[in-house]
Design a protein around this motif. Structure first.
Motif, PDB file in Angstrom:
ATOM      1  N   GLN A  79      27.524 -40.474  -9.863  1.00  0.00           N
ATOM      2  CA  GLN A  79      28.812 -39.989  -9.910  1.00  0.00           C
ATOM      3  C   GLN A  79      29.742 -41.331 -10.382  1.00  0.00           C
ATOM      4  OE1 GLN A  79      30.353 -36.636  -7.333  1.00  0.00           O
ATOM      5  NE2 GLN A  79      28.994 -37.807  -6.492  1.00  0.00           N
ATOM      6  N   TYR A 135      33.326 -36.404  -2.452  1.00  0.00           N
ATOM      7  CA  TYR A 135      33.995 -37.542  -2.445  1.00  0.00           C
ATOM      8  C   TYR A 135      34.048 -37.809  -4.023  1.00  0.00           C
ATOM      9  CZ  TYR A 135      34.817 -42.627  -2.492  1.00  0.00           C
ATOM     10  OH  TYR A 135      35.589 -43.869  -2.543  1.00  0.00           O
ATOM     11  N   GLY A 136      32.947 -37.644  -4.696  1.00  0.00           N
ATOM     12  CA  GLY A 136      32.934 -37.903  -6.136  1.00  0.00           C
ATOM     13  C   GLY A 136      33.835 -37.089  -6.725  1.00  0.00           C
ATOM     14  N   GLN A 143      37.849 -37.407   3.854  1.00  0.00           N
ATOM     15  CA  GLN A 143      37.371 -38.551   3.127  1.00  0.00           C
ATOM     16  C   GLN A 143      38.070 -39.725   3.247  1.00  0.00           C
ATOM     17  OE1 GLN A 143      34.275 -38.701   1.443  1.00  0.00           O
ATOM     18  NE2 GLN A 143      34.018 -36.336   1.953  1.00  0.00           N
ATOM     19  N   GLU A 182      28.641 -36.499  -0.626  1.00  0.00           N
ATOM     20  CA  GLU A 182      29.065 -37.399  -1.590  1.00  0.00           C
ATOM     21  C   GLU A 182      29.610 -36.635  -2.858  1.00  0.00           C
ATOM     22  OE1 GLU A 182      27.693 -40.487   0.758  1.00  0.00           O
ATOM     23  OE2 GLU A 182      28.880 -40.542  -1.309  1.00  0.00           O
ATOM     24  N   GLU A 219      21.335 -38.641  -1.633  1.00  0.00           N
ATOM     25  CA  GLU A 219      22.828 -38.593  -1.601  1.00  0.00           C
ATOM     26  C   GLU A 219      23.329 -40.013  -2.087  1.00  0.00           C
ATOM     27  OE1 GLU A 219      21.246 -39.086   2.955  1.00  0.00           O
ATOM     28  OE2 GLU A 219      20.717 -38.128   1.071  1.00  0.00           O
ATOM     29  N   GLN A 220      22.407 -40.915  -1.697  1.00  0.00           N
ATOM     30  CA  GLN A 220      22.856 -42.305  -2.607  1.00  0.00           C
ATOM     31  C   GLN A 220      22.682 -42.402  -4.162  1.00  0.00           C
ATOM     32  OE1 GLN A 220      20.493 -45.712  -1.277  1.00  0.00           O
ATOM     33  NE2 GLN A 220      21.939 -47.257  -2.080  1.00  0.00           N
ATOM     34  N   SER A 273      25.734 -40.355  -5.391  1.00  0.00           N
ATOM     35  CA  SER A 273      26.989 -41.103  -5.257  1.00  0.00           C
ATOM     36  C   SER A 273      26.843 -42.001  -6.392  1.00  0.00           C
ATOM     37  CB  SER A 273      26.720 -41.864  -4.165  1.00  0.00           C
ATOM     38  OG  SER A 273      28.087 -42.917  -3.968  1.00  0.00           O
ATOM     39  N   ASN A 302      36.019 -39.553  -8.609  1.00  0.00           N
ATOM     40  CA  ASN A 302      35.197 -39.996  -9.726  1.00  0.00           C
ATOM     41  C   ASN A 302      35.582 -38.906 -10.862  1.00  0.00           C
ATOM     42  OD1 ASN A 302      32.391 -40.635  -7.629  1.00  0.00           O
ATOM     43  ND2 ASN A 302      33.714 -42.039  -8.512  1.00  0.00           N
TER      44      ASN A 302
END
Ligand code: LRH
Ligand code: MN
Length: 432
Positions: free
Chosen positions: A276, A315-316, A362, A312, A269-270, A273, A320
Motif C-alpha cells: 500500500q 490504516y492504508g 489509528q 493494515e 500484514e507487513q 502494508s 495511502n
C-alpha cells in the motif's frame, strides 16, 4: 432468455425470517452502539462502511472442490454460467455483501452476453476481475503449457498465452469488468530444469505485451504463489517478484495477494502494508489455510491474522491515497462443506475482521507506536479484536435488505434442497 426457471428468493421470505430474531438483534445492537459511542466511535459510519463493502464471489468455487484424492459432489451444483450467477444472487440476497462475481476464462465464457448481463443486474451483481487460464491445456489449442506459458522457452507458446490474455480482456470488457487477474503456474519441478533469469525475463516481456492491451480504466492484477503445481520453483513466487513485474509494466499493474500463497508464518500484514505504501496493492483473494494453498473458509484457521491484515488495510485506506481502491475477492475450494454455506461463512468472517479493524483508533495506535509503548499498542489491537461486532454486521445487512443470520435463513429456506429439485443430483460445476 434462459430455459431454466431462475430461483429467486422473495423479499417477503427474508422479512418473515428476520421477524423471529429482530428483538434480540435490537437489544444487542443498542447495547453495543452505546458502548462504542461512549468510546467516541461513530457507529453509523462503521455500519455504512460495512454495507458498502462488497466482495466478489469466484465463479469457480460454486460447486464441490476436490483434490487428486477425490471429489465429493454437494448436489444441485450450477452447471451453467447462468446458474452460477443465480447462486451468487442467492448469496447476495441473504448477505447483501456479495454484489460481484469474478469469472475464470475459459471455464465461464458467456454464450449470450446481453442475457447474462441482464440476469446479473437483475440480481444486483457486478462483474469484478476476469481471470485468465494458462495453467491448463484447452482441447483445441496448438501449443501445450506443460512447461509454462508466459515464461516458456518457446515463443509460439508465449504468443498463444499472450493472445489468450488479450481475449480474456475482450470478454471482460463486454461484461463491464475493469480488471484482469494473471496467475501463472509457470515454474519447475527439479533443480536445473529452468534458467531462472530467462524464465523471469520471458514473463516480464510477455506481461508487457499483455499490458499494451489493458484498457486505460482497467487494472492488471499479478498474483504470486510460492509453489504448486510446480514444486521446485515458481516464476512469480512471491510479492517481490510480482511487485517488480508490476513496476516494469506500468501504472495500471498491481500485485494481487492470495492469503493462501505464502510460506508458513509469513507476515502477510507487513506485505500488505508495504504494498500500500508503494501504491501497488491491487486486491485480494481471501481464504484461509493451515499448511499450503488449502483454500479453506476465510477466518476458519487464523482469524487474528485476518484481523491484523484488515488493521493494515484500514490504516492504508486512511493514509495511502497513492494506492487504488482494492479488488476484494474470495478464492476458496469446498471439499466437505456446501459451497454456498462455506462462502456465507467466509463473507461473515471478512465483514467481522473489517468491523473489528474499524474499531481501532489509528491515530491513538500511531501515538503509542511513536512512544514505543509496546503494551499499549497490543491493548489497543486486542480490545478491538475482543469486541463482538456481529450486531453491527446484522445492522448493515438489515439496512441493505438482507437477513440477520444468512446461514440459518439458507437452511430454513432449504435453498440447497430447492437447487437439487431444480437441477438434479448429477450436475457438476466447472472450476477447481
Ligand atoms: C491459484 C489460484 C488462482 C486461480 C486459481 C483458481 O492457486 O489461487 O487465483 O486462478 O487459484
Ligand atoms: Mn487465487
Amino acid at each position: 432468455m434462459f430455459k431454466n426457471k431462475i430461483m429467486k428468493i422473495k423479499k417477503e421470505q427474508l422479512l418473515d425470517f428476520n421477524n423471529s430474531g429482530i428483538h434480540s438483534h435490537k437489544d444487542n445492537y443498542e447495547f453495543l452502539a452505546n458502548q462504542l459511542t461512549n468510546k467516541g466511535h461513530n457507529v453509523e459510519t462503521i455500519v455504512s462502511k460495512l454495507a458498502k463493502f462488497q466482495v466478489a464471489i469466484p465463479s469457480w468455487a460454486l460447486g464441490a472442490g476436490g483434490t487428486r484424492f477425490g471429489r465429493f459432489s454437494c448436489y444441485g451444483e450450477p452447471s451453467t454460467l447462468e446458474q452460477k450467477i443465480e447462486d451468487v444472487g442467492v448469496l447476495h440476497a441473504l448477505t447483501q455483501t456479495a454484489g460481484a462475481v469474478s469469472l475464470h476464462i475459459p471455464w465461464d465464457v458467456p454464450e449470450d452476453y446481453k442475457a447474462i448481463k441482464e440476469l446479473a443486474s437483475s440480481l444486483d451483481i457486478k462483474f469484478d476481475a476476469v481471470n485468465s487460464n494458462t495453467f491448463q491445456d484447452q482441447k483445441d489449442v496448438r501449443e501445450t503449457y506443460k512447461y509454462g506459458s508466459l515464461s516458456n522457452t518457446s515463443q509460439a507458446v508465449r504468443e498463444q498465452a499472450i493472445a489468450h490474455n488479450l481475449d480474456v480482456i475482450n470478454i471482460g470488457n463486454q461484461l463491464g469488468s475493469k480488471a484482469l487477474t494473471v496467475w501463472l503456474a509457470d515454474g519447475s519441478c527439479f533443480p536445473g530444469q529452468n534458467n531462472f533469469q530467462t524464465a523471469f525475463q520471458n514473463t516480464q516481456d510477455s506481461l508487457k505485451d499483455i499490458y499494451k492491451g489493458v484498457p486505460d480504466d482497467w487494472k492488471m492484477l499479478i498474483e504470486y504463489k510460492p509453489y504448486e503445481p510446480n514444486f521446485y520453483s515458481t516464476v512469480i513466487q512471491d510479492w517481490g517478484a510480482s511487485l517488480m513485474l508490476a513496476n516494469e509494466c506500468g501504472d495500471k499493474a498491481f500485485t494481487l495477494v492470495d492469503l493462501g500463497h505464502h510460506l508458513p508464518n509469513s507476515n502477510i500484514e507487513q506485505i500488505v502494508s508495504i504494498l500500500q505504501l508503494k501504491g501497488k496493492l491491487g486486491g485480494f483473494h481471501f481464504n484461509d489455510s493451515k499448511y499450503g494453498d488449502d483454500d479453506l473458509t476465510v477466518g476458519s484457521i487464523k482469524p487474528y491474522a485476518l484481523f491484523l491484515i484488515f488493521n493494515e488495510l484500514v490504516y492504508g485506506m486512511e493514509n495511502n491515497p497513492q494506492n487504488p481502491d482494492l479488488a476484494w475477492m474470495i478464492d476458496a475450494s469446498h471439499n466437505v462443506k456446501d459451497p454456498l454455506e462455506d462462502l456465507i461463512q467466509s463473507l461473515e468472517a471478512i465483514q467481522e475482521a473489517y468491523a473489528k479493524a474499524l474499531l481501532i483508533d489509528q491515530a491513538v495506535l500511531k501515538a503509542a507506536q511513536e512512544n514505543n509503548d509496546v503494551v499499549k499498542c497490543q491493548e489497543i489491537l486486542q480490545e478491538a479484536y475482543r469486541t463482538d461486532v456481529r450486531p453491527l454486521l446484522e445492522k448493515a445487512r438489515l439496512n441493505s435488505g438482507g437477513v440477520l443470520s444468512p446461514i440459518h435463513a439458507y437452511r430454513a429456506l432449504d435453498i440447497r434442497g430447492g437447487l437439487i429439485k431444480e437441477r438434479g443430483k448429477n450436475t457438476v460445476a466447472t472450476g477447481l
